[in-house]
Each structure stands twice: as C-alpha cells, then as structure tokens.
Enzyme design. Structure first.
Site, PDB file in Angstrom:
ATOM      1  N   GLY A  25     -35.532  88.564 -11.939  1.00  0.00           N
ATOM      2  CA  GLY A  25     -35.532  87.361 -12.140  1.00  0.00           C
ATOM      3  C   GLY A  25     -36.839  86.741 -13.083  1.00  0.00           C
ATOM      4  O   GLY A  25     -37.328  87.393 -13.959  1.00  0.00           O
ATOM      5  N   ARG A  47     -28.961  95.109  -7.709  1.00  0.00           N
ATOM      6  CA  ARG A  47     -27.765  95.312  -6.975  1.00  0.00           C
ATOM      7  C   ARG A  47     -26.663  95.278  -7.897  1.00  0.00           C
ATOM      8  O   ARG A  47     -26.635  94.687  -8.973  1.00  0.00           O
ATOM      9  CB  ARG A  47     -27.415  94.275  -6.032  1.00  0.00           C
ATOM     10  CG  ARG A  47     -27.337  92.800  -6.557  1.00  0.00           C
ATOM     11  CD  ARG A  47     -26.947  91.782  -5.331  1.00  0.00           C
ATOM     12  NE  ARG A  47     -27.249  90.520  -6.183  1.00  0.00           N
ATOM     13  CZ  ARG A  47     -26.177  90.050  -6.872  1.00  0.00           C
ATOM     14  NH1 ARG A  47     -25.054  90.612  -7.241  1.00  0.00           N
ATOM     15  NH2 ARG A  47     -26.359  88.641  -7.422  1.00  0.00           N
ATOM     16  N   HIS A 107     -45.829  88.597  -4.183  1.00  0.00           N
ATOM     17  CA  HIS A 107     -45.883  87.461  -3.027  1.00  0.00           C
ATOM     18  C   HIS A 107     -45.840  88.329  -1.837  1.00  0.00           C
ATOM     19  O   HIS A 107     -45.058  88.942  -1.605  1.00  0.00           O
ATOM     20  CB  HIS A 107     -45.031  86.196  -3.241  1.00  0.00           C
ATOM     21  CG  HIS A 107     -45.140  85.284  -2.269  1.00  0.00           C
ATOM     22  ND1 HIS A 107     -46.580  84.598  -1.972  1.00  0.00           N
ATOM     23  CD2 HIS A 107     -44.376  84.438  -1.587  1.00  0.00           C
ATOM     24  CE1 HIS A 107     -46.448  83.774  -1.054  1.00  0.00           C
ATOM     25  NE2 HIS A 107     -44.982  83.591  -0.832  1.00  0.00           N
ATOM     26  N   GLY A 133     -43.038  83.415 -13.698  1.00  0.00           N
ATOM     27  CA  GLY A 133     -42.855  84.670 -14.357  1.00  0.00           C
ATOM     28  C   GLY A 133     -42.771  84.469 -15.927  1.00  0.00           C
ATOM     29  O   GLY A 133     -43.237  85.190 -17.115  1.00  0.00           O
ATOM     30  N   GLU A 194     -47.578  75.253  -3.268  1.00  0.00           N
ATOM     31  CA  GLU A 194     -46.271  74.898  -3.746  1.00  0.00           C
ATOM     32  C   GLU A 194     -45.840  73.486  -2.944  1.00  0.00           C
ATOM     33  O   GLU A 194     -45.090  72.672  -3.585  1.00  0.00           O
ATOM     34  CB  GLU A 194     -45.287  76.052  -3.447  1.00  0.00           C
ATOM     35  CG  GLU A 194     -45.741  77.087  -4.283  1.00  0.00           C
ATOM     36  CD  GLU A 194     -44.936  78.466  -3.670  1.00  0.00           C
ATOM     37  OE1 GLU A 194     -44.709  79.488  -4.646  1.00  0.00           O
ATOM     38  OE2 GLU A 194     -44.183  78.422  -2.767  1.00  0.00           O
ATOM     39  N   GLU A 226     -43.481  56.736 -18.102  1.00  0.00           N
ATOM     40  CA  GLU A 226     -44.916  56.518 -17.483  1.00  0.00           C
ATOM     41  C   GLU A 226     -44.926  57.463 -16.308  1.00  0.00           C
ATOM     42  O   GLU A 226     -45.996  57.747 -15.932  1.00  0.00           O
ATOM     43  CB  GLU A 226     -44.874  55.064 -16.949  1.00  0.00           C
ATOM     44  CG  GLU A 226     -44.737  54.126 -18.099  1.00  0.00           C
ATOM     45  CD  GLU A 226     -45.997  54.156 -19.053  1.00  0.00           C
ATOM     46  OE1 GLU A 226     -47.058  54.674 -18.635  1.00  0.00           O
ATOM     47  OE2 GLU A 226     -45.988  53.945 -20.323  1.00  0.00           O
ATOM     48  N   SER A 251     -58.279  55.830 -21.205  1.00  0.00           N
ATOM     49  CA  SER A 251     -59.085  54.546 -21.448  1.00  0.00           C
ATOM     50  C   SER A 251     -59.732  54.064 -20.069  1.00  0.00           C
ATOM     51  O   SER A 251     -59.678  54.921 -19.110  1.00  0.00           O
ATOM     52  CB  SER A 251     -58.082  53.454 -21.684  1.00  0.00           C
ATOM     53  OG  SER A 251     -57.332  53.009 -20.417  1.00  0.00           O
TER      54      SER A 251
END
Length: 338
Positions: A25, A47, A107, A133, A194, A226, A251
């Site tokens: 992935g 798989r 992870h 990734g 996250e 915006e 600004s």
C-alpha cells in the site's frame, strides 16, 4: 533525543540479505521501491488475489505469498493494515519465523497493544517514516528523504539498532534524520497526532468553517477557497520555517485575527477533549474500539466515510479543482500504480 544521519548508518549491514516487504500500500510500495533503488534485495509478500500484486510486478519486483516472503526474508517489514495484521501474523508470518531473523514494523500499534507476540530469538524493531508512503517515495526520488523514527524492541542478535539504521537509510530517512524513540512513544504520539490534529482535528475544523460560511449565506466556492484550498498555502509556510514565519508572511490584520480569535476556537474545552483522546490512546481504549469495529465489519467506519464523501464541500472542491488543471501535475498518488 538521539538523531542519526546517513553517515551513522551502513547499508552493508543489509547486503546479501533478503528484505521482505509485507504489503504494497502507501508505505509498502515506498519501502520496497526505495530499498530496491538503494541496491538491496527486496521481495514483496501479498495475499493471493491482491490488486497490488500486478502493481508490484509492473515495477519489476519479485512477488510471492505472505508466508513465502516471511520464510525468505532475513528482514521482514510488516506494512499491513493495523486492524488485520494480527490475524495475518498468526496465520502466515509467525509459523515462518526463525531465530536470528529481524521483524520490523512501520507503526508500533500491534506490538505496543499486545496484538502480536514475536517468538523468542527474533529481533524486532520499528522504522516509522514521519509522512505518508507516497511522500516517502516522492522525497527519495528527488534526492531527499522523510525523517524516520527508530525503536528497538528485542535485540537477541545484538545488532538490531545497526540493522534498523541501515533500513532507515535505505528508504531515505538518513538524509533528513533518524530519531531514536520507543514503541510506546511512537504509537501513542502518532495516534494522538492523527486523531486530534493532523487528520481528525484538521478536517473537522475545515468542514466546520465551510459549513459556518455556507449556512450564513456565502457562496460554497468562497467558503471552499477560504477554509480548505488556502490551507496548503499556510501549512507550506509553517512546514518550511515555523508558525512565526507564517505570521511574517500574512497581513497584520490576519495575524491579529490569528492571535486573538484562534484561542477562542481551540479553547479550554478543546484542550480537555484532547486530553481525553490521549487517555483513550494510552489506556488502549481506542485500540480495543477500533479492533472491535473491524471485527463487526466496520459499520461505523463505512458510514462516516460515506458521510464525509457526500459532504457538499467535496463536490465544491471537485468543481473548483477542475478549473485548476496544474494541480494534477506531478501528483503523489496514482491509484493505478501505487
């Protein structure tokens, strides 16, 4: 905090070894291609019937089943979805593991929350790029790299840190920094970022801003520009040189509004909710909730995803982006290839 760079890592640690990337992935494809382009021997485990099989083969990578790749790999990197990793580990990975192999994660979710338990004698470490990734791959191809986190969990061979550093260098992490951490710290801070800021907090804030303007009678196109389109412009300034740099660029009126109104949006109640979210992560409550949601077939996940896809801001965005064809140039994500 200890930070390593390319000079501190030796790719020779991985020469003559087979690196098995399980999954193809967002992270998997980046790891596999970057390591291959760093001159290392890579195989991909998927798989049978996976739509990613042909994508990996189209890149010239050797593809095999998850079980076969796990048996073939000296270093095995699991880039599988958090919610399915434990089942795949028990069925296809654990039976193939041998003493002296290196099992890696991008992870720490499954290891930190006890969803998987590697056999004794197997070295375990984490290399977690701090970016999606597709960004890991894009930065590498341009001569750069996404910073990586490195955590060593088990080290029976005595050289797991060196192997982890070499791996991180191979995917480009050493070009910008490899930061030493722990499984606990990586997992809990990643989930919090996250949920409360990068994805959950940010998208909820943008959607609320869009809704507020549209409900007040302003054109959806104005609301989109915006509250959503210009977000990238602001983030780019912060990314390059911090929040103060962004405030230098805008600004004085915008800066005064930032300083005085921002704390009214992200207020004491928001901070209390952030702390509740962090406690849910630390206690494992979120992990249990997500895994139960998966076992039930992801009904809430699918409903909320569909609800988000059908929000008016998505249609407004599609219409406005069609007027800006340059946005499609050099896209990071091409679902037909990665």
């Amino acid at each position: 905090m200890k930070v390593y760079y390319d000079k501190d890592a030796d790719l020779a640690r991985l020469e003559g070894r087979t690196i098995a990337i399980l999954g193809y992935g967002s992270q998997g494809h980046a790891h596999a291609l970057n390591l291959r382009d760093s001159g290392l021997n890579v195989v991909v485990g998927l798989r049978k019937g996976s739509p990613s099989w042909s994508k990996a083969e189209a890149e010239g990578l050797q593809v095999m089943s998850v079980a076969d790749a796990s048996a073939a790999g000296d270093v095995i990197m699991m880039t599988l979805p958090d919610e399915t990793m434990a089942d795949t580990f028990e069925a296809d990975i654990a039976p193939q593991l041998k003493e002296g192999q290196y099992l890696a994660l991008a992870h720490g979710f499954n290891l930190h929350y006890g969803c998987i338990t590697p056999p004794a004698g197997v070295n375990t470490f984490l290399v977690a790029p701090k970016g999606p990734g597709h960004m890991v791959r894009n930065a590498y191809t341009k001569g750069g790299g996404v910073p990586c986190l490195l955590a060593v969990d088990r080290d029976p061979s005595g050289d797991t840190t060196e192997i982890g550093l070499a791996y991180a260098k191979g995917i480009g992490g050493g070009r910008s920094g490899i930061i030493e951490t722990t499984m606990k710290e990586e997992t809990e801070t990643d989930l919090f970022g996250e949920q409360a800021v990068l994805c959950g907090g940010l998208t909820a804030l943008m959607q609320a801003g869009f809704d507020t303007l549209v409900e007040a009678g302003y054109a959806p196109e104005m609301a989109y520009f915006e509250c959503i389109h210009e977000m990238k412009l602001i983030i780019d300034f912060i990314y390059q040189d911090g929040i103060s740099n962004m405030r230098y660029t805008i600004s004085n009126t915008a800066q005064y509004g930032d300083l005085t109104r921002g704390p009214r949006v992200v207020n004491d109640e928001t901070r209390k909710e952030m702390k509740r979210i962090l406690k849910e992560i630390q206690s494992g409550e979120f992990a249990r909730e997500w895994l139960l949601e998966t076992k039930a077939g992801k009904p809430m996940f699918k409903a909320l995803t569909r609800q988000g896809e059908e929000h008016p801001l998505e249609e407004t965005g599609r219409k406005l982006r069609s007027l800006m064809p340059w946005l499609n140039e050099d896209k990071l994500v091409d679902k037909t290839k990665n």
